[in-house]
Design an enzyme around this catalytic site. Structure first.
Site, short mmCIF file in Angstrom:
data_model
loop_
_atom_site.label_atom_id
_atom_site.label_comp_id
_atom_site.label_asym_id
_atom_site.label_seq_id
_atom_site.Cartn_x
_atom_site.Cartn_y
_atom_site.Cartn_z
N HIS A 68 0.81 -1.21 0.00
CA HIS A 68 0.00 0.00 0.00
C HIS A 68 0.85 1.26 0.00
O HIS A 68 0.46 2.28 -0.58
CB HIS A 68 -0.93 -0.01 1.22
CG HIS A 68 -2.23 -0.69 0.93
ND1 HIS A 68 -3.02 -1.23 1.91
CD2 HIS A 68 -2.88 -0.91 -0.24
CE1 HIS A 68 -4.10 -1.75 1.36
NE2 HIS A 68 -4.04 -1.56 0.07
N ARG A 113 -19.14 5.08 -31.86
CA ARG A 113 -19.66 3.72 -32.01
C ARG A 113 -21.18 3.77 -31.81
O ARG A 113 -21.66 4.25 -30.80
CB ARG A 113 -19.03 2.79 -30.97
CG ARG A 113 -17.50 2.76 -31.01
CD ARG A 113 -16.97 1.84 -29.92
NE ARG A 113 -15.51 1.80 -29.90
CZ ARG A 113 -14.76 2.60 -29.15
NH1 ARG A 113 -15.34 3.50 -28.36
NH2 ARG A 113 -13.45 2.49 -29.18
N ARG A 167 -19.79 6.17 -36.98
CA ARG A 167 -19.55 4.89 -37.66
C ARG A 167 -20.87 4.15 -37.82
O ARG A 167 -21.64 4.00 -36.88
CB ARG A 167 -18.56 4.03 -36.86
CG ARG A 167 -18.21 2.73 -37.56
CD ARG A 167 -17.19 1.92 -36.80
NE ARG A 167 -17.73 1.39 -35.56
CZ ARG A 167 -17.01 0.72 -34.66
NH1 ARG A 167 -15.71 0.55 -34.86
NH2 ARG A 167 -17.57 0.25 -33.56
N GLU A 223 -9.28 -1.59 -41.77
CA GLU A 223 -9.07 -2.55 -40.68
C GLU A 223 -8.59 -3.91 -41.17
O GLU A 223 -8.37 -4.81 -40.37
CB GLU A 223 -10.39 -2.75 -39.91
CG GLU A 223 -10.93 -1.47 -39.29
CD GLU A 223 -12.30 -1.69 -38.68
OE1 GLU A 223 -12.36 -1.92 -37.46
OE2 GLU A 223 -13.30 -1.60 -39.42
N ASN A 229 -6.65 -1.77 -34.03
CA ASN A 229 -6.84 -3.00 -33.24
C ASN A 229 -7.16 -4.18 -34.15
O ASN A 229 -6.52 -5.23 -34.08
CB ASN A 229 -7.95 -2.81 -32.21
CG ASN A 229 -7.66 -1.66 -31.27
OD1 ASN A 229 -6.53 -1.26 -31.09
ND2 ASN A 229 -8.70 -1.11 -30.66
N ASP A 230 -8.17 -4.02 -35.01
CA ASP A 230 -8.50 -5.10 -35.94
C ASP A 230 -7.41 -5.27 -36.98
O ASP A 230 -7.09 -6.40 -37.37
CB ASP A 230 -9.84 -4.82 -36.62
CG ASP A 230 -11.01 -5.37 -35.82
OD1 ASP A 230 -10.81 -6.35 -35.07
OD2 ASP A 230 -12.12 -4.81 -35.91
N ARG A 280 -7.60 -11.33 -30.94
CA ARG A 280 -7.49 -10.43 -29.78
C ARG A 280 -8.07 -11.04 -28.52
O ARG A 280 -7.70 -10.67 -27.41
CB ARG A 280 -8.21 -9.11 -30.07
CG ARG A 280 -7.48 -8.22 -31.03
CD ARG A 280 -8.12 -6.85 -31.06
NE ARG A 280 -9.42 -6.86 -31.73
CZ ARG A 280 -10.35 -5.93 -31.58
NH1 ARG A 280 -10.16 -4.96 -30.72
NH2 ARG A 280 -11.48 -5.98 -32.24
N CYS A 289 -7.96 5.64 -35.33
CA CYS A 289 -8.88 5.69 -34.20
C CYS A 289 -8.76 4.47 -33.30
O CYS A 289 -9.55 4.30 -32.38
CB CYS A 289 -10.32 5.85 -34.68
SG CYS A 289 -10.92 4.46 -35.67
#
Length: 821
Positions: free
Chosen positions: A447, A554, A590, A680, A703-704, A714, A749
């Site tokens: 801690h 999104r 999107r 993507e 990411n994709d 993923r 993005c």
């Protein structure tokens, strides 16, 4: 007494509940348990039982074991704000499940980027259960033993006599009643002499049970009736009404640019373990712990019991005050308050007093006994919690004796050296004046390390007896990033450290000062920093952080978990709320991106073995033109062609964008609105020149793109280590996209845009808009101002020549240091 074992419901990193970055869970308001930081994407049943409730946002689920113990599993922290986006319930209330059955599937990437933390608590609800951690900590697989519950029967208390009052109230919480406000209602009721229930229709729930309250399904706008009995009935109703009206938010950490790389470790360095990041130089100041020295024997049972009561009351008041401070301090000293309230601790101390011990000796013996049990657990994290118990005991002993455990305050700018530090000792330091902390012992998850990180103080621990060789007032360099100290650093090393510290301070200042101003590289190339959103609340957070617009809205939150698609009016209203939250800024909407992994029943999508390669993204919309046309019409109904933009998800070819443009042309009439495409897939990256002929802008979903390029799922923990967007293959595809796009602007993005090591490379490759989570907006703007396009271009060219992601990251760290970050 029943004995129940709970198995890990997730794959990931197991941790004590006290380490969850939310006081409601860390302080045990909901109950005891543990947490897992997930690497998988499916929540499983930790034992057999019956599903009690599933929250409307599908991020939380409650289960009753066959023995009647109630469990809460809460995927992520602040994940209720995701409104179900990325969560799929695989069971329903009333279902019986076996150990290991899948309960909820979730999008791990969305959870990590949109929730404040991915840590997933497993809570045993109720005060009649003793929970023991049975795992050694660290990585855990689904089905491994993590908790054991020992449950004993107890008699329920009841409020003393008083009136019975009732009031109909409205739930104004944006996300309805969820885990955090439910826990705060339970905590508020504990302090009052009243029993309370909430009623909605034919449903009734005790306000003393967070799980039964969650079972009411109180959504935003619901109007339950609160019924309270007891002397404090009116106060109880007031408290519950207030907590149903206003969310009490956990502190949100402010993100600053990642620190520059640590210094190379000199030969003269004393090596240890990094505990809190940062770099500092100052004069050594030894802090010696002064332990209480109580008399062994007491002055009689009555006298010593009174002294114990007085000492506990004094420390309770101190801890209550400390728990009101912001940041990690509140959670830690709130946990100390729980230690002090432990009835077994008090019983042990009273037993020792009745045997003739003094009050101070009794409380020290009781806490040391409990601490010894933790030290023998075999789990380093649990063992580190022994210091918290000892700290509480020593504080009470000092209060009884009228002594204290500290010494003269360290001079300003000092590096505090100590054998070890208790949390109370750290709290007594003037954090604003001390430069850093170095310990002979200690652990990185103790801690006191959390307190140091929260105060922005560098800390290195486990430096060993070699640290004892440093005398008071000797100049010391402390590297909390790499975990070492150097006594009497030479001029060259000190100069290097001073320059690094200055760069970091300058970066932090830039992050605070830029605000909503537009930014450019040091050589004048404008770079927009947008925010990724899944709701109007995200947009408002981005606006507060200074975002230049929304690079990704999104829209799935509108379409999932319902029996029919939203109509045009409902969609328009939701999109308008986002535009209103980001006035006079572009908002990129999107189009619906769903598939077999994010089902919408009314779409009748087939179940697929590999949804990532199946019917998803724009393929779904083109297969259901009614859905596509309605969404396009809803966006056009905003009547804001200047700021609203449409983006096509999961594009593989130019023909898909052309098909969407044909629909747009048919619906819009003579209106003009920008249409973009997401890059993507490797096919889209290589075909970016063809897609750019049909699109007004391109946006890379890193990411994709990373998972498709590296052929690594993923959601698969077994290949998670391969997924790095800085892999040269991914960067080459991003470079190809920018080069082939020509004059068509390109943004990123995905998660790569928010990585401070990646952003300069992206800019060097030709990206001119970075869209990041709200918390990363200030830091990303500051980063942009610290580099030149020329340097970023050379840096990107070198990165493309690397052989592996690790090489790129090493290169990026050197670039950060050379460019003042």
């Amino acid at each position: 007494m029943t004995d129940i074992t709970l198995l890990a419901p997730l794959a990931g990193w197991a941790m004590p509940l006290a380490e969850v970055p939310d006081p409601v869970f860390a302080q045990g308001m909901m109950g005891d348990g543990a947490a897992i930081d997930p690497t998988g994407d499916t929540l499983h049943a930790p034992c057999a039982g019956t599903i009690l409730t599933i929250h409307d946002a599908r991020h939380a689920i409650t289960l009753a074991t066959e023995d009647g113990v109630e469990l809460l599993m809460h995927i992520g922290i602040d994940s209720v704000a995701m409104a179900g986006d990325g969560f799929t319930a695989l069971v329903k209330a009333g279902d019986r499940v076996a150990t290991g059955d899948p309960l909820i599937r979730f999008d791990l990437d969305r959870l990590v980027t949109r929730a404040s933390a991915a840590a997933t608590p497993l809570i045993v609800v109720g005060e009649d259960s003793h929970v023991t951690w049975r795992h050694a900590g660290g990585m855990v697989a689904v089905g491994e033993l993590v908790l054991r519950i020992e449950r004993t029967a107890r008699e329920a208390g009841a409020a003393s006599g008083g009136p019975t009052l009732a009031r109909r109230v409205r739930v104004d919480l944006p996300h309805g009643l969820h885990a955090r406000p439910a826990a705060r209602i339970v905590a508020a009721l504990r302090a009052l002499d009243a029993d309370a229930t909430l009623e909605l229709g034919d449903k009734r729930a005790s306000a003393a049970s967070s799980i039964t309250m969650l079972g009411l399904g109180l959504s935003h706008g619901a109007e339950p009736t609160i019924i309270a009995t007891g002397k404090d009935a009116a106060a109880a109703i007031d408290a519950i009404e207030a907590l149903l009206a206003h969310e009490v938010e956990a502190p949100v950490a402010t993100s600053v640019p990642a620190p520059a790389p640590s210094l190379a470790r000199p030969e003269a360095a004393i090596p240890g373990v990094a505990a809190a990041p940062g770099l500092a130089i100052g004069s050594a100041h030894w802090l010696r712990r002064i332990r209480p020295e109580p008399p062994a024997r007491g002055d009689g049972v009555a006298t010593e019991r009174e002294r114990l009561t007085t000492g506990i009351a004094a420390v309770s008041a101190e801890l209550d005050e400390a728990a009101q401070r912001p940041g990690a301090t509140a959670g830690i000293f709130g946990a100390h308050r729980e230690i002090l309230d432990d009835p077994t601790l008090l019983t042990a101390a009273i037993t020792a007093i009745e045997a003739g011990d003094s009050a101070a000796a009794a409380i020290m013996a009781a806490t040391e006994s409990q601490a010894a049990g933790l030290r023998q657990s075999g789990d380093a994290r649990i063992a580190e919690r022994a210091d918290d118990i000892v700290d509480v005991g020593e504080r009470v002993a000092h209060a009884i004796l009228g002594t204290h455990g500290g010494q003269a305050a360290p001079p300003a700018g000092a590096i505090v050296l100590a054998d070890d530090l208790l949390p109370s000792q750290f709290a007594a330091l003037d954090a604003a004046g001390v430069a850093g902390v170095a310990l002979v012992r200690g652990g990185p998850t103790a801690h006191v390390a959390i307190l140091a990180a929260g105060a922005g103080l560098p800390m290195a621990v486990a430096l060993g007896e070699a640290l004892e060789s440093i005398a008071d007032a000797v100049p010391v360099l402390l590297d909390g990033d790499a975990g070492f100290v150097v006594a009497s650093p030479d001029a060259a090393l000190r100069g290097h450290a001073d320059a690094t510290i200055a760069r970091r301070h300058a970066a932090e200042a830039r992050a605070r000062d830029i605000g909503s101003a537009s930014v450019a590289t040091a050589d004048g190339i404008a770079i927009a920093v947008h925010v990724n959103c899944g709701s109007a609340a995200d947009a408002a957070a981005g606006m507060a952080a200074g975002a230049d617009g929304c690079g990704l809205l999104r829209t799935e939150f509108l379409f999932l978990d319902r029996d029919a698609a939203p109509d045009v009016a409902e969609q328009t209203k939701a999109y308008r709320a986002v535009l209103d939250a980001l006035p006079d800024r572009p908002v990129t909407i999107r189009l619906l991106d769903v598939g077999g992994d994010k089902p919408a029943p009314y779409l009748a999508l087939p179940s697929e073995e590999n949804p990532a390669l199946g019917l998803r993204g724009i393929r779904v919309a083109l297969a259901r033109p009614d859905i596509l046309e309605a969404q396009v019409a809803a966006i056009l109904a905003l009547n804001d062609d200047t700021h609203a933009r449409i983006m096509v998800p999961m594009v593989a070819s130019a023909s898909e964008v052309a098909a969407v443009r044909a629909v747009l042309d048919r619906v819009r009439g003579d209106r003009t609105i920008s249409l973009g495409a997401m890059i993507e897939t490797p096919a889209a990256a290589i075909g970016a020149d063809l897609i750019a002929r049909e699109a007004d802008f391109l946006s890379i979903g890193s990411n994709d793109l990373t998972q498709y390029t590296l052929a690594a799922d993923r959601g698969n923990a077994g290949v998670a280590g391969m997924l790095d967007g800085l892999h040269p293959a991914v960067l080459r595809l991003i470079g190809e996209t920018c080069a082939r796009a020509g004059s068509t602007p390109v943004s990123v993005c995905g998660g790569l845009a928010a990585d401070p090591l990646a952003a300069p490379i992206l800019i060097g490759l030709g990206v001119r808009t970075l869209s990041v989570p709200p918390s990363r907006v200030p830091a990303t703007k500051a980063l942009v101002t610290a580099i030149t396009l020329a340097a970023a271009t050379d840096h990107a060219r070198t990165a493309l020549a690397c052989a592996a992601a690790t090489e790129v990251r090493d290169l990026a760290r050197r670039f950060a240091e050379e460019n003042g970050r």
